[in-house]
Write an enzyme that holds these catalytic residues in place. Structure first.
Site, PDB file in Angstrom:
ATOM      1  CB  CYS A   2      56.113  78.378  48.726  1.00  0.00           C
ATOM      2  SG  CYS A   2      56.645  76.645  48.797  1.00  0.00           S
ATOM      3  CD  GLU A 103      60.222  81.200  44.275  1.00  0.00           C
ATOM      4  OE1 GLU A 103      59.777  81.294  43.104  1.00  0.00           O
ATOM      5  OE2 GLU A 103      59.509  81.016  45.268  1.00  0.00           O
TER       6      GLU A 103
END
Length: 224
Positions: A2, A103
């Site tokens: 992340c 992402e």
């Protein structure tokens, strides 16, 4: 991993959702990046306290703070063994507050960013660890954090093989309470979040640069 996320919810909404004390101002952010200050919630004598921590863990034993840029995420599988994380995992755990994370999916020509949010668009808490690093010059200590990652769920796996650990509401206090030291029970919380509760959508490549900020970064790409 992340490596970028957003927090644009109003403070009043966050406090109603997470029931924490916080006295500072909160500016909406659509492109939070490593090395920046982020909102985290810790546990202090039964009270949930919000504070700003720098994203990128600097272990208490580190000689230089630049190590933090290498420690923005912590894999749940190695928390017990890795020196950078094992002490914080035992007693310095926090919530890192978010309402969407990004992402990137590799394509033939570029990396296409996606935004992951809850279906009901409510903010959520990622599992984090924190440390306080005392500087050699005696100036104000540096408080830092890292986001724990786990295996991807069905909503994420076609984009990336990892995702942040998203905690359930009923597990917040157990996770943050430093008196809870049963490693096996703590690790049982670090599982992929329900894919059915999440949605993802493509967003503009503007989010690729941490210099960019603004609402347009979170708008679905096909709506721009």
């Amino acid at each position: 991993m992340c490596g970028r996320y957003s927090l644009v919810s109003e403070l009043s909404q966050l406090q109603a959702e997470f029931d924490f004390e916080f006295s500072a101002e909160l500016t909406p952010r659509y492109n939070i990046a490593p090395g920046q200050d982020v909102l985290a919630i810790g546990y202090n004598n039964g009270r949930r306290i919000g504070s700003y921590l720098r994203w990128g863990l600097v272990p208490f034993w580190a000689k230089e703070e630049k190590i933090g840029y290498k420690l923005i995420n912590a894999r749940m599988e190695s928390l017990e063994e890795k020196p950078s994380f094992k002490h914080a995992f035992q007693k310095r755990r926090c919530l890192i507050i978010c309402d969407g994370y990004y992402e990137w999916k590799k394509t033939k020509s570029e990396k296409q960013p996606f935004r992951f949010v809850m279906k009901d668009r409510r903010p959520f808490a990622m599992a984090g660890l924190f440390e306080v690093w005392k500087k050699a010059d005696g100036t104000k200590p540096l408080a830092t954090c890292t986001i724990i990652t786990t295996e991807a769920n069905a909503s994420t796996e076609d984009i990336h093989d990892r995702m942040p650990v998203i905690l359930k509401q009923e597990d917040y206090d157990y996770w943050m309470n430093p008196k809870n030291s049963n490693i096996n029970e703590l690790k049982q919380l670090l599982v992929p979040y329900s894919a059915e509760a999440m949605v993802k959508y493509e967003v503009s490549t503007l989010v690729n640069s941490p210099k960019n900020e603004g609402e347009e970064l979170a708008i679905p790409f096909n709506s721009q």
